[in-house]
Design a protein around this motif. Structure first.
Motif, PDB file in Angstrom:
ATOM      1  N   VAL A   1       2.543  37.698  71.665  1.00 42.05           N
ATOM      2  CA  VAL A   1       1.344  38.386  72.166  1.00 42.05           C
ATOM      3  C   VAL A   1       0.363  37.373  72.759  1.00 42.05           C
ATOM      4  N   ALA A   2       0.477  36.105  72.340  1.00 45.38           N
ATOM      5  CA  ALA A   2      -0.384  35.058  72.915  1.00 45.38           C
ATOM      6  C   ALA A   2      -0.113  34.901  74.413  1.00 45.38           C
ATOM      7  N   ASP A   3       1.129  35.201  74.839  1.00 44.38           N
ATOM      8  CA  ASP A   3       1.476  35.092  76.264  1.00 44.38           C
ATOM      9  C   ASP A   3       0.692  36.067  77.132  1.00 44.38           C
ATOM     10  N   VAL A   4       0.154  37.132  76.502  1.00 39.39           N
ATOM     11  CA  VAL A   4      -0.666  38.061  77.288  1.00 39.39           C
ATOM     12  C   VAL A   4      -2.122  37.994  76.839  1.00 39.39           C
ATOM     13  N   GLY A   5      -2.469  36.871  76.191  1.00 36.95           N
ATOM     14  CA  GLY A   5      -3.877  36.622  75.883  1.00 36.95           C
ATOM     15  C   GLY A   5      -4.409  37.314  74.639  1.00 36.95           C
ATOM     16  N   LEU A   6      -3.518  37.737  73.729  1.00 41.68           N
ATOM     17  CA  LEU A   6      -3.993  38.376  72.499  1.00 41.68           C
ATOM     18  C   LEU A   6      -3.862  37.408  71.324  1.00 41.68           C
ATOM     19  N   ASP A   7      -4.743  37.558  70.316  1.00 37.50           N
ATOM     20  CA  ASP A   7      -4.775  36.558  69.250  1.00 37.50           C
ATOM     21  C   ASP A   7      -4.173  37.020  67.917  1.00 37.50           C
ATOM     22  N   GLY A   8      -3.809  38.287  67.806  1.00 38.59           N
ATOM     23  CA  GLY A   8      -3.187  38.742  66.566  1.00 38.59           C
ATOM     24  C   GLY A   8      -4.144  38.912  65.397  1.00 38.59           C
ATOM     25  N   GLN A   9      -5.444  38.750  65.641  1.00 36.89           N
ATOM     26  CA  GLN A   9      -6.433  38.899  64.556  1.00 36.89           C
ATOM     27  C   GLN A   9      -6.661  40.387  64.258  1.00 36.89           C
ATOM     28  N   THR A  10      -6.482  40.780  62.998  1.00 38.96           N
ATOM     29  CA  THR A  10      -6.692  42.184  62.631  1.00 38.96           C
ATOM     30  C   THR A  10      -6.861  42.320  61.126  1.00 38.96           C
ATOM     31  N   GLU A  11      -7.552  43.398  60.710  1.00 39.96           N
ATOM     32  CA  GLU A  11      -7.643  43.710  59.280  1.00 39.96           C
ATOM     33  C   GLU A  11      -6.293  44.190  58.742  1.00 39.96           C
ATOM     34  N   ALA A  12      -5.411  44.593  59.654  1.00 41.44           N
ATOM     35  CA  ALA A  12      -4.093  45.084  59.239  1.00 41.44           C
ATOM     36  C   ALA A  12      -3.178  43.885  59.010  1.00 41.44           C
ATOM     37  N   ASP A  13      -3.383  43.185  57.888  1.00 39.71           N
ATOM     38  CA  ASP A  13      -2.637  41.938  57.655  1.00 39.71           C
ATOM     39  C   ASP A  13      -1.125  42.161  57.639  1.00 39.71           C
ATOM     40  N   GLY A  14      -0.696  43.339  57.206  1.00 36.16           N
ATOM     41  CA  GLY A  14       0.745  43.629  57.168  1.00 36.16           C
ATOM     42  C   GLY A  14       1.369  43.730  58.553  1.00 36.16           C
ATOM     43  N   LEU A  15       0.516  43.890  59.574  1.00 32.81           N
ATOM     44  CA  LEU A  15       1.025  44.079  60.937  1.00 32.81           C
ATOM     45  C   LEU A  15       0.646  42.909  61.849  1.00 32.81           C
ATOM     46  N   ALA A  16       0.034  41.868  61.277  1.00 30.52           N
ATOM     47  CA  ALA A  16      -0.485  40.753  62.072  1.00 30.52           C
ATOM     48  C   ALA A  16       0.643  39.810  62.476  1.00 30.52           C
ATOM     49  N   VAL A  17       1.510  40.296  63.347  1.00 33.88           N
ATOM     50  CA  VAL A  17       2.700  39.543  63.748  1.00 33.88           C
ATOM     51  C   VAL A  17       2.661  39.341  65.261  1.00 33.88           C
ATOM     52  N   THR A  18       2.859  38.098  65.700  1.00 38.84           N
ATOM     53  CA  THR A  18       2.715  37.812  67.128  1.00 38.84           C
ATOM     54  C   THR A  18       4.039  37.916  67.902  1.00 38.84           C
ATOM     55  N   ARG A  19       5.186  37.807  67.177  1.00 40.43           N
ATOM     56  CA  ARG A  19       6.480  37.908  67.855  1.00 40.43           C
ATOM     57  C   ARG A  19       7.395  38.864  67.085  1.00 40.43           C
ATOM     58  N   ALA A  20       8.011  39.794  67.777  1.00 47.81           N
ATOM     59  CA  ALA A  20       8.893  40.765  67.127  1.00 47.81           C
ATOM     60  C   ALA A  20      10.193  40.109  66.677  1.00 47.81           C
ATOM     61  N   SER A  21      10.845  40.711  65.713  1.00 48.30           N
ATOM     62  CA  SER A  21      12.145  40.232  65.248  1.00 48.30           C
ATOM     63  C   SER A  21      13.183  40.344  66.363  1.00 48.30           C
ATOM     64  N   GLU A  22      13.868  39.240  66.641  1.00 47.17           N
ATOM     65  CA  GLU A  22      14.915  39.252  67.664  1.00 47.17           C
ATOM     66  C   GLU A  22      16.203  39.899  67.135  1.00 47.17           C
ATOM     67  N   PHE A  23      16.261  40.088  65.843  1.00 51.28           N
ATOM     68  CA  PHE A  23      17.387  40.833  65.264  1.00 51.28           C
ATOM     69  C   PHE A  23      17.158  42.337  65.448  1.00 51.28           C
ATOM     70  N   VAL A  24      15.915  42.757  65.199  1.00 46.90           N
ATOM     71  CA  VAL A  24      15.622  44.195  65.213  1.00 46.90           C
ATOM     72  C   VAL A  24      15.435  44.740  66.631  1.00 46.90           C
ATOM     73  N   ALA A  25      14.753  43.994  67.495  1.00 48.89           N
ATOM     74  CA  ALA A  25      14.378  44.536  68.808  1.00 48.89           C
ATOM     75  C   ALA A  25      15.563  45.144  69.584  1.00 48.89           C
ATOM     76  N   PRO A  26      16.692  44.421  69.715  1.00 45.55           N
ATOM     77  CA  PRO A  26      17.798  45.018  70.476  1.00 45.55           C
ATOM     78  C   PRO A  26      18.391  46.260  69.797  1.00 45.55           C
ATOM     79  N   ILE A  27      18.378  46.274  68.452  1.00 46.64           N
ATOM     80  CA  ILE A  27      18.967  47.420  67.741  1.00 46.64           C
ATOM     81  C   ILE A  27      18.139  48.681  67.973  1.00 46.64           C
ATOM     82  N   ILE A  28      16.816  48.511  67.962  1.00 49.46           N
ATOM     83  CA  ILE A  28      16.000  49.733  68.032  1.00 49.46           C
ATOM     84  C   ILE A  28      15.625  50.135  69.456  1.00 49.46           C
ATOM     85  N   LYS A  29      16.033  49.334  70.407  1.00 48.82           N
ATOM     86  CA  LYS A  29      15.710  49.643  71.797  1.00 48.82           C
ATOM     87  C   LYS A  29      16.056  51.090  72.187  1.00 48.82           C
ATOM     88  N   PRO A  30      17.253  51.576  71.892  1.00 53.47           N
ATOM     89  CA  PRO A  30      17.554  52.963  72.269  1.00 53.47           C
ATOM     90  C   PRO A  30      17.069  53.993  71.245  1.00 53.47           C
TER      91      PRO A  30
END
Ligand SMILES: *Cc1c(COP(=O)(O)O)cnc(C)c1O
Length: 433
Positions: free
Chosen positions: A300-329
């Motif tokens: 998300v830093a590549d598009v100028g976002l900093d990942g700062q949030t009260e939602a600590d469980g979701l404060a992730v800047t890069r998605a899982s490369e294992f999960v992303a292709p599986i859930i694409k469809p």
């Protein structure tokens, strides 16, 4: 923003390409059943549920009536209350506990502490505990996964260490230290905490690293929730078919928990279930990953976002490369939520249903408004031929964490949320689309 996933496909088009398909899900379910006796031994709070780690499905039409204009087809609302999952107080209980148990079982089988047909409760007996005391389990986390893995590993007698990123809350660290878990603090974000843990574990053959960015065990541990939801809907005689679509809204961090659940739900309900993921506006890593044209890791830093949030469980800047292709469809769409909306709906949840959740867990609640009120939402319903059937729809809002948040911290969220809600309730119905 609300983004419809252009990579969505009917189940028959991707089923054959999925790793293990529903078989992986059923295998995890079967193993968890085998571990039930062990879980009751190790965690007395699981006595009542006979060693099952499960959460309730709460009717939530009162919440619906506060969030949507009345007199329009909006269907039935339900809350899947993983905020109250035992042991870890979050959705991480499912995947985290599962991965630690499978690792413990593997070690014990390999060393001969237990035989293949033995009762898994033997994993709590002296020979296994002595074996585990010579091994370490380690993980990188923004907090909740650390709680789940750390507590389970320590309870089985492992040495346990948790690499925590900067946004991890103090109380989560204190809770782990109180159970004898080593907490290693990092100044960087979640991805760097995971990387540091992964590197350290490489140097020690007796350390097992739970890798949140690539773990198949976590994924399938989480996925079992879909089979449980299927049972819960059936026991309430709630149909899921062409005239009764099911919409499920899941908060998303690295993608493992919502991904595992959505993957299994699509295999169970086919094209009659529609899964939407929710992310903080500052950390939409999965949305970015699926929406970007070149199929490569992106932060998300590549598009100028900093990942700062009260939602600590979701404060992730890069998605899982294992999960992303599986859930694409698999996934129908993703949307983002600002912290102010998370807090306002955290408050509304307490006021209408008496349920206490953490900010991350409120992200799913904004989903139906996007689907029903926005132009792309209406377009999705039209494309899927569902516009006429929304009266018969069921919306499941997945609340993913909260029951372990200390009282004073929760009261602060609640007070901020009350103010946010009062500021916006006049305009709430007309905003967001
Ligand atoms: C971890 C977490 C999620 C999302 O799970 P991922 O596997 O990171 O996508 C959602 N809600 C809460 C409360 C969490 O802790």
């Amino acid at each position: 923003m609300f983004w419809l996933n252009e990579h969505w496909r009917p189940l028959h088009e991707f089923q054959h390409a999925s790793p293990h398909g529903l078989r992986g899900v059923r295998e995890a379910q079967h193993k968890l059943e085998r571990f039930a006796g062990l879980l009751m031994k190790v965690f007395p709070e699981l006595h009542e549920s006979q060693g099952r780690i499960e959460s309730a499905l709460h009717p939530a039409d009162v919440l619906r009536d506060r969030m949507l204009r009345r007199g329009r087809p909006a269907g039935r609302w339900l809350i899947k209350g993983d905020h109250a999952l035992p042991v870890a107080g979050s959705i991480k209980a499912r995947g985290g506990i599962y991965e630690v148990l499978v690792h413990a079982e593997e070690l014990a089988l390999r060393s001969g502490c237990i035989g293949p047909d033995d009762d898994r409760a033997l994993l709590a007996a002296a020979p296994a505990r002595e074996l585990f005391a010579r091994h370490e389990v380690s993980v990188g986390s923004t907090g909740n996964l650390g709680l789940s893995i750390g507590v389970t590993a320590a309870a089985l007698g492992f040495k346990a260490s948790v690499h925590m990123s900067a946004e991890a809350k103090e109380w989560k660290k204190a809770r782990l230290r109180a159970r004898g878990v080593r907490v290693i603090e990092h100044v960087g974000d979640y991805c760097s905490a995971v990387a540091a843990g992964r590197e350290q574990a490489k140097e020690d053959p007796n350390t097992y690293f739970v890798d949140d960015e690539s773990s198949e065990r976590l994924f399938f541990g989480y996925s079992v929730a879909a089979l449980r939801l299927q049972e819960q809907l059936a026991s309430r005689a709630i149909a899921v078919d062409a005239r009764h679509p099911l919409f499920v809204y899941l908060p998303c961090g690295v993608g493992g928990a919502p991904g595992g659940i959505a993957f299994a739900l699509r295999h169970v309900f086919g094209d009659h279930v529609h899964c939407f993921f929710a992310e903080p506006v500052t950390a939409p890593c999965m949305l970015l990953r699926l929406a970007s044209r070149d199929d490569r890791p992106v932060s998300v830093a590549d598009v100028g976002l900093d990942g700062q949030t009260e939602a600590d469980g979701l404060a992730v800047t890069r998605a899982s490369e294992f999960v992303a292709p599986i859930i694409k469809p698999v996934v129908s769409g993703l949307y983002t939520v600002p912290d102010s909306d998370l807090l306002a709906t955290l408050y509304l949840m307490k006021e209408t249903l008496g349920l206490e959740i953490e900010p991350s867990a409120a992200a799913g609640l904004l989903g139906p408004r996007w689907l029903l009120d926005s132009a792309p939402g209406k377009e999705y319903l039209r494309q899927q031929g569902l516009t006429e059937h929304m009266d018969g729809a069921t919306h499941v809002l997945w609340t993913t964490g909260g029951s372990l948040v200390p009282r004073d911290e929760y009261e602060k969220f609640l007070e901020r949320g009350r103010r946010e809600w009062e500021l916006r309730q006049e305009t709430f119905y007309d905003s967001g689309s």
